[in-house]
Design an enzyme around this catalytic site. Structure first.
Site, short mmCIF file in Angstrom:
data_model
loop_
_atom_site.label_atom_id
_atom_site.label_comp_id
_atom_site.label_asym_id
_atom_site.label_seq_id
_atom_site.Cartn_x
_atom_site.Cartn_y
_atom_site.Cartn_z
N SER A 96 0.82 -1.19 0.00
CA SER A 96 0.00 0.00 0.00
C SER A 96 0.87 1.26 0.00
CB SER A 96 -0.91 -0.07 1.23
OG SER A 96 -1.91 0.90 1.17
N ASP A 218 -9.92 -3.70 -5.94
CA ASP A 218 -9.30 -3.03 -4.79
C ASP A 218 -9.78 -1.58 -4.79
OD1 ASP A 218 -7.75 -1.88 -2.88
OD2 ASP A 218 -5.82 -2.46 -3.74
N HIS A 246 -7.46 -5.30 -0.78
CA HIS A 246 -6.24 -4.51 -0.71
C HIS A 246 -5.10 -5.23 0.01
CE1 HIS A 246 -3.98 -0.86 -1.04
NE2 HIS A 246 -3.86 -0.72 0.26
#
Lengths: 265, 390
Positions: A96, A218, A246
């Site tokens: 991320s 996502d 995610h």
């Protein structure tokens, strides 16, 4: 200094290989989120795990609101760890927001890195003219509110709670104590630094080769964002995963490992 | 019977697999969200979350439940069929069915609790802010006092050094230059050039003159205020190269560069810096010509280098000037920036890099060197993009 960094960032080093693989957790969690991934690389690499200051079991007294109000402060953590361990030729794996943190670190000190592996990356979360980031500013403000509201519930996250783990004994007490436990003020600042970041102008500066692992469905990093990254990151490899959501390293660790191994060859 | 209790219990129940697909749910859940049973089957659980809940779910809730096996008292907003937000308090647990793991959730709606909490959160924020401001203020006050004391001590020291430097400057420019000039003149008048001692004397004197000139430049860099304008690095590098070609009366340099960014700096000083670095590249070349590449990267750097725990990231340009020369042992990469330090026994005087460092410092920048013997030498200069804020 060196020792301080290792304690400050709760650095863990293990594995039988020589080439370092540095795993950086994303917003919301800590190094424990890599526990399904690291066993697959332990034999061949030197695994380095750490928590950003403010997360997990890092030294929270080292938290500095000025420093961590932008991703550069977090990139400095990565560089500090690299320096303290004298890492070279490092494979950086970032989940991320850590993908962009790794990018900033690799732009500043490319000599530490051999490859960047980005899991669910996004250079900018907020829509901007033709650019689709996936969010409007007000969505992010709502998220901050949701988090705020969960501070009350977060007493649970912070309290040691061993009960209920009987069915999964491998998740010991240590984990329960720390996982996702974050100081609310720090968490909120991390959220702001993450979701208000815009690193689109930094992409072209990356010289280190990268792998983009794009998840299906996502919402945090939609596929448009992955495509944008692929177009703007030179020397990048793009893989669209079957994993949804995610956190493929937690929901589909096998697929995640497979793509990383394939990339590293 | 039991099933009916489950269906109509005064709490919502739903479960979903790791890929998000909704598995089992009860009637209360359907009613609260305003959906038909059929419409919810096989739907992705994220579709019943508000956007902020989705992010929270991905970043906190899912990792937590996955790793810990359970989560309690989580506040979330569900999205009804009509697009309304339904605040709920939820407990979750990991379970297994037919070899597949899923997350089981029970929740109650908390519209009133939300109102109380709104007030609580607002009050807490006000209190926290006041507390933080207060403690920040106190800390800032203490820091300021400490910094002022340290600053004053440093200013005293700097003033003292400055006046010494000025005296030194005088010695160098006047007291040393004149006798030096005389020695040179008279040694040239001695016609007996064949005398090796005389030749040595002349060479040593010339060398000394170069050192004195270098020292003068060094002092000049200290005493002359910098004049910052928008400079063109390509242009300055070309000028420095031209200057070298002229002085050496030979073209010993191949300069490779793309379009470098413009930045605020003192043109004269930067040209001096480039001159010395390029001059070194020529001095320590391996091949017939020195091959020098100049690249630039824009990045952010913390401007605080002396004061601890202060952070302000500003735009910097990282200039990398790389040659393919004989290089040096990287163990000396700091040593070489000191005044009159030399690693190679050549005509150099150990001034160029010291002067370059001074130029970088004058710009609130940094200079570093790295090398591999017989491969390359890379001088990295970090310069702020703007000087006006200082």
């Amino acid at each position: 200094m060196q020792k301080n960094i290792l304690v400050r960032n709760n650095v863990k080093v293990f594995g039988n290989g020589t080439q370092p693989m540095l795993f950086a957790h994303g917003f919301g969690c800590d190094q424990n989120m890599w526990r399904y991934i690291t066993p697959a690389f332990e034999e061949d690499y030197r695994i380095v795990l750490f928590d950003y200051v403010g997360a997990g079991k890092s030294d929270r007294t080292s938290y500095n609101a000025e420093r961590y109000s932008s991703l550069h402060g977090y990139a400095q953590d990565v560089l500090d760890v690299c320096e303290a361990l004298e890492l070279q030729d490092t494979i950086f794996v970032g989940h991320s927001v850590s993908s962009m943190v790794g990018l900033l670190a690799a732009v500043e000190k490319p000599e530490y890195f051999s490859n960047l592996i980005m899991v669910g990356p996004s250079p900018c979360y907020i829509n901007d003219a033709d650019y689709i980031g996936g969010f409007e500013r007000k969505d992010i403000e709502e998220l901050l509110e949701t988090m705020e509201r969960n501070y009350i519930g977060w007493a649970n996250f912070l309290a040691p709670n061993i009960m209920g783990n009987a069915d999964r004994p491998e998740l010991g007490q240590e984990l329960t104590e720390s996982f996702c436990s974050t100081d609310p003020v720090i968490a909120s600042q991390f959220a702001k630094a993450t979701f208000f970041s815009d690193n689109r102008k930094d992409l072209f500066k990356l010289k280190v080769p990268s792998l983009i692992l794009q998840c299906s469905e996502d919402i945090i990093a939609p596929v448009e964002v992955g495509n944008y990254l692929q177009e703007n990151l030179s020397n990048s490899t793009f893989k669209l995963m079957k994993a949804k959501g995610h956190c493929p390293h937690m929901s589909e660790p096998e697929e995640t490992i497979m793509y990383i191994k394939e990339y590293l060859g | 019977m039991l099933n009916e209790f489950f269906e109509n219990a005064p709490c919502g129940y739903f479960s979903f697999f790791d890929d998000g697909k909704i598995f089992v749910f009860n009637e209360t859940f359907c009613k609260l969200l305003g959906y038909d049973k059929e419409a919810l089957k096989d739907r992705n659980v994220e579709s019943i979350f508000t956007l902020s809940t989705r992010i929270f779910y991905q970043t906190h809730f899912f990792p937590l439940v996955k790793m810990q096996g359970h989560a309690e008292e989580i506040f979330l907003s569900l999205l009804t069929n009509k697009g309304q937000h339904l605040p709920v308090l939820l407990n979750a647990k990991r379970e297994e069915h037919g070899g597949k793991l899923f997350t089981s959730c029970a929740f109650i709606t908390v519209p009133n609790r939300k109102k109380f909490e709104d007030e609580l959160v607002a009050a807490k924020n006000v209190a926290e802010k006041a507390l933080q401001e207060n403690s920040e203020l106190l800390k800032a006050k203490a820091d300021l006092q400490q910094h002022t004391e340290r600053l004053d001590a440093q200013i005293q020291l700097v003033n003292k050094q400055n006046s010494e430097l000025k005296q030194l400057n005088h010695v160098v420019t006047h007291s040393l230059k004149e006798p030096l000039r005389k020695i040179l003149i008279y040694s040239e008048r001695i016609n007996d050039k064949a005398q090796p001692n005389i030749l040595k004397l002349a060479r040593a004197t010339k060398q000394m003159r170069v050192v004195v000139t270098g020292l003068q430049q060094y002092v000049w860099l200290d005493n002359t205020p910098s004049h910052f304008t928008h400079i063109d690095l390509n242009d300055l590098a070309e000028k420095a190269a031209a200057q070298l070609r002229q002085e050496l009366n030979a073209d010993l340099l191949n300069l490779h560069m793309v379009k470098l960014p413009s930045l605020e700096a003192d043109a004269e000083q930067i040209q001096l810096l480039l001159y010395h670095i390029l001059s070194n590249a020529i001095k320590f070349k391996k091949d017939e010509k020195a091959e020098v590449t100049i690249t630039a990267t824009a990045l952010k750097q913390n401007i605080f280098r002396s004061v601890e725990h202060k952070y302000k990231y500003e735009d910097f340009i990282k200039l990398e000037i790389t040659d393919k020369g004989i290089g040096f042992d990287p163990a000396f990469k700091e040593y070489i920036f000191d005044l009159f330090r030399k690693l190679h026994d050549t005509e150099g005087h150990g001034l160029g890099l010291a002067l370059s460092k001074k130029v970088a410092t004058n710009h609130f920048g940094l200079i570093e060197a790295d090398s591999r013997i017989n491969e390359y030498t890379r001088i990295t200069v970090l310069l702020p993009l703007f000087q006006t804020t200082r």
